[in-house]
Scaffold this active site. Sequence first.
Site, PDB file in Angstrom:
ATOM      1  N   HIS A 151      10.463  19.361 -12.973  1.00 34.08           N
ATOM      2  CA  HIS A 151       9.922  18.056 -12.575  1.00 34.08           C
ATOM      3  C   HIS A 151       9.191  17.425 -13.760  1.00 34.08           C
ATOM      4  CE1 HIS A 151      11.004  19.067  -8.627  1.00 34.08           C
ATOM      5  NE2 HIS A 151       9.837  19.211  -8.044  1.00 34.08           N
TER       6      HIS A 151
ATOM      7  N   CYS B 115       4.948  21.751  -5.706  1.00 30.28           N
ATOM      8  CA  CYS B 115       5.446  21.868  -7.076  1.00 30.28           C
ATOM      9  C   CYS B 115       4.952  20.757  -8.004  1.00 30.28           C
ATOM     10  CB  CYS B 115       6.968  21.877  -7.058  1.00 30.28           C
ATOM     11  SG  CYS B 115       7.689  20.566  -6.049  1.00 30.28           S
TER      12      CYS B 115
END
Lengths: 348, 348
Positions: free
Chosen positions: A253, A138
């Site tokens: 994120h 990710c």
Amino acid sequence: MPYTPHDPRAPRIALVGATGAVGETLIRLIEDRAFRYREIHLLASPRSSGRTLHVDGVAHPVSPVDTFDFADADLAFFSAGTDVSRKWAPEAAARGALVIDNTNAFRMDPRTPLVVPQVNADLLARRPASGIVANPNCSTIPLVRLLRPVEDRWGLRKVVVSTYQAASGRGHSGTAELREATRAALADPADAGPQAEFRPTLAFNVVPFIDELLDSGFTMEEQKMLQESRKILDLPHLDVTTTCVRVPVLNSHSEAAWVECDDSVDRAELVARLGALPEVTVHDREVPGAFPTPRTVTEADHVHVGRVRVSPHDPRGFWLWVVADNLRIGAALNALQIAEELVARGTL
Amino acid sequence: MPYTPHDPRAPRIALVGATGAVGETLIRLIEDRAFRYREIHLLASPRSSGRTLHVDGVAHPVSPVDTFDFADADLAFFSAGTDVSRKWAPEAAARGALVIDNTNAFRMDPRTPLVVPQVNADLLARRPASGIVANPNCSTIPLVRLLRPVEDRWGLRKVVVSTYQAASGRGHSGTAELREATRAALADPADAGPQAEFRPTLAFNVVPFIDELLDSGFTMEEQKMLQESRKILDLPHLDVTTTCVRVPVLNSHSEAAWVECDDSVDRAELVARLGALPEVTVHDREVPGAFPTPRTVTEADHVHVGRVRVSPHDPRGFWLWVVADNLRIGAALNALQIAEELVARGTL
């Protein structure tokens, strides 16, 4: 909506890990992007199976993965953890399904392409030797999408990244634990709350440790960003060094990336090149608030970049602040875009 | 406890900003470290004055700074914001008080030493030309304490820092707002809560913007870390580049620092040299949990460092993860240690 469930050319899909955070996001994206399928089989570990989920308004049972015959699928998404992928993805590929694997199990396997469609979709022109296409980590995906044009124009010399990774990287149980531990800390500042997913507690805390520790002293998460960036960008000697940190954010994120190039970088040209990338939004109005944060970005399917600053001391270095939805950009959306490319190229 | 309030040699103290987070921390440290004083005058802006606070068990009124005669103080701590310091610190110095200023007002003034006692206490051997000793920024202090021995042994070439800064950097109102906004977000994920101190909200968010924006595109907070590190370390050309980020932590700043040196660094020697520093704890048992985090460090008066990793690609580069209490290490404790040095050296 061009959804045609009975299109005889559309693939039969198996979705392993359908009840998890990435699996559920994938189902929403299949609906939103009107990805065509002839059949869809929702699968999960025996522990998580037995539920019923809706896809495109149709109820589907979630069946245990270990009794499914992958010969009944043309395309199999795996997002049920590395152990499940190690056990079942080669089996699925052997039975004829093309696997898109969201775990770390096969990313560095030389017979398995590691694909970010905006960077290296050309690898999807034919079925891989392993029968598996790997979806990167990710944190790697948004970074390499931004680094590709930098390498092409100025040459990458070094990338130094500190991450600010959300609780949803540990799935539903991660976000639930962050909420519960935060409630506990608000009631009693000394209370750490539950610590099954994050240890020490993530409530009002930052934890510089994700995944397991390697002999090098780096964590697996940190090593992934190095190895995967090299493989995806096809730059086997690229110097990427990272500190990966979990922060008390529910989803999306962030990364502070310091990038050094061979040649001097012109800031306006950098902003223009990044802004010209598909599905990238540059936040470049340099006033307070004109930068992306996990809670304020609105286009969840874009990589957001801001605080673009070329070093006043040496214009070969610059900073980027990157925010991307880790469940979508960093996992489910990248996986589905791989599938869309496989369909578009006739590989599937 | 060696507290002797009527010692005729002990200084008369004025404490400007006594009701703030740093001021209150300073009072606790004066008590805990038994710092001697003959008189103590608690001062604040007219808005915050009128309360009564206890020091060493004695009740003191908090008086408005603008009616205090600084001729009645030998030592004046200022932590009431840059504007208050700009207005009153030179006045206090002119009236004979030696000022220890916790704001940004005079840090880069060449007549004002910028002091971290563990690094450059020698500057405290005589009264500064301005009558003011400046206390550095909260993020700079722990960093320079760790960089000093690195420069001495291996030579510093470049420092790349990403910070994870706590809400208490905005004082009591910062921590109160983080709690309130977090409560709001737990009740309704779309609710940002109050945004007076942090904009956008800090609740379950990270905000890459602290202090004001400069023409360079860097923030003042980021520029402070560069300029102050150069001044404290007396390395006017040191390359320090930073992204400063506010995180939803109540107290204690963290930093991920990538350091490049002229010479190759031996990890064991680095750990030993950092561990030998006064009031520094190295967390070096490389198992999960053996690293510092804001909520788990126990010695609040130590700089905590962990995740010490020398690059496998080039041993001239290494990472440090640094955690330090920004109200103590980064503000009140450093200020009081300056005062202790001034007393010990007979400057006060």
